[in-house]
Motif scaffolding. Structure first.
Motif, PDB file in Angstrom:
ATOM      1  N   SER A   1       0.781  -1.066  -0.145  1.00 21.15           N
ATOM      2  CA  SER A   1      -0.001  -0.060   0.037  1.00 21.15           C
ATOM      3  C   SER A   1       0.733   1.182   0.193  1.00 21.15           C
ATOM      4  O   SER A   1       0.476   2.180  -0.666  1.00 21.15           O
ATOM      5  CB  SER A   1      -1.024   0.014   1.156  1.00 21.15           C
TER       6      SER A   1
ATOM      7  N   GLU B   1       2.261   1.908  -3.408  1.00 19.47           N
ATOM      8  CA  GLU B   1       0.980   2.313  -4.333  1.00 19.47           C
ATOM      9  C   GLU B   1       0.837   3.661  -3.994  1.00 19.47           C
ATOM     10  O   GLU B   1       0.296   4.548  -4.950  1.00 19.47           O
ATOM     11  CB  GLU B   1      -0.042   1.511  -4.401  1.00 19.47           C
ATOM     12  N   LEU B   2       1.061   4.130  -2.896  1.00 14.77           N
ATOM     13  CA  LEU B   2       0.600   5.772  -2.386  1.00 14.77           C
ATOM     14  C   LEU B   2       1.671   6.513  -2.767  1.00 14.77           C
ATOM     15  O   LEU B   2       1.481   7.774  -2.838  1.00 14.77           O
ATOM     16  CB  LEU B   2       0.035   5.710  -1.036  1.00 14.77           C
ATOM     17  N   LYS B   3       2.975   6.151  -2.701  1.00 12.21           N
ATOM     18  CA  LYS B   3       4.038   6.861  -2.916  1.00 12.21           C
ATOM     19  C   LYS B   3       3.885   7.999  -4.161  1.00 12.21           C
ATOM     20  O   LYS B   3       4.178   9.227  -3.801  1.00 12.21           O
ATOM     21  CB  LYS B   3       5.484   6.281  -3.254  1.00 12.21           C
ATOM     22  N   PRO B   4       3.347   7.654  -5.319  1.00  8.27           N
ATOM     23  CA  PRO B   4       3.213   8.417  -6.600  1.00  8.27           C
ATOM     24  C   PRO B   4       2.182   9.723  -6.073  1.00  8.27           C
ATOM     25  O   PRO B   4       2.336  10.868  -6.474  1.00  8.27           O
ATOM     26  CB  PRO B   4       2.761   7.686  -7.622  1.00  8.27           C
ATOM     27  N   LEU B   5       1.013   9.391  -5.466  1.00  4.00           N
ATOM     28  CA  LEU B   5       0.183  10.312  -4.837  1.00  4.00           C
ATOM     29  C   LEU B   5       0.676  11.048  -4.073  1.00  4.00           C
ATOM     30  O   LEU B   5       0.691  12.303  -3.994  1.00  4.00           O
ATOM     31  CB  LEU B   5      -0.956   9.511  -4.435  1.00  4.00           C
ATOM     32  N   VAL B   6       1.500  10.830  -3.066  1.00  7.68           N
ATOM     33  CA  VAL B   6       2.049  11.657  -2.203  1.00  7.68           C
ATOM     34  C   VAL B   6       2.982  12.622  -2.871  1.00  7.68           C
ATOM     35  O   VAL B   6       2.996  13.700  -2.564  1.00  7.68           O
ATOM     36  CB  VAL B   6       2.866  10.777  -0.945  1.00  7.68           C
TER      37      VAL B   6
ATOM     38  N   LYS C   1       2.578  13.833  -5.705  1.00  7.26           N
ATOM     39  CA  LYS C   1       1.906  15.090  -6.397  1.00  7.26           C
ATOM     40  C   LYS C   1       1.150  15.775  -5.357  1.00  7.26           C
ATOM     41  O   LYS C   1       0.914  16.978  -5.664  1.00  7.26           O
ATOM     42  CB  LYS C   1       0.574  14.116  -7.252  1.00  7.26           C
ATOM     43  N   VAL C   2       0.861  15.549  -4.282  1.00  4.81           N
ATOM     44  CA  VAL C   2       0.199  16.234  -3.280  1.00  4.81           C
ATOM     45  C   VAL C   2       1.089  17.004  -2.333  1.00  4.81           C
ATOM     46  O   VAL C   2       0.667  18.162  -1.868  1.00  4.81           O
ATOM     47  CB  VAL C   2      -0.491  15.367  -2.409  1.00  4.81           C
ATOM     48  N   LYS C   3       2.239  16.496  -2.099  1.00  2.00           N
ATOM     49  CA  LYS C   3       3.385  17.203  -1.535  1.00  2.00           C
ATOM     50  C   LYS C   3       3.706  18.824  -1.802  1.00  2.00           C
ATOM     51  O   LYS C   3       3.455  19.692  -0.884  1.00  2.00           O
ATOM     52  CB  LYS C   3       4.655  16.435  -1.542  1.00  2.00           C
TER      53      LYS C   3
END
Length: 51
Positions: free
Chosen positions: A29, A32-37, A39-41
Motif C-alpha cells: 500500500s 502504491e501511495l508513493k506517487p500520490l504523495v 503529487k500532493v506534497k
C-alpha cells in the motif's frame, strides 16, 4: 530464564504468518501511495509556507 513469563505466553499466541501478511500489505500500500504523495506534497508545502 523462565519460558512461562507473561511476555512469552503472549508472543506464543501470535500468528507470525498473519503478521507477515499484514506487513506485506502495508508495504504494498505504501508503494502504491508513493506517487500520490509526490503529487500532493507541493500543495501541502504551499500551505505550510503561507503560515
Amino acid at each position: 530464564m523462565k519460558n512461562d513469563s507473561p511476555l512469552n505466553k503472549y508472543l506464543g499466541q501470535i500468528d507470525l504468518d498473519e503478521v507477515m501478511y499484514h506487513v506485506d500489505t502495508l508495504i504494498t500500500s505504501a508503494r502504491e501511495l508513493k506517487p500520490l504523495v509526490g503529487k500532493v506534497k507541493p500543495l501541502f508545502n504551499h500551505f505550510i509556507e503561507k503560515k
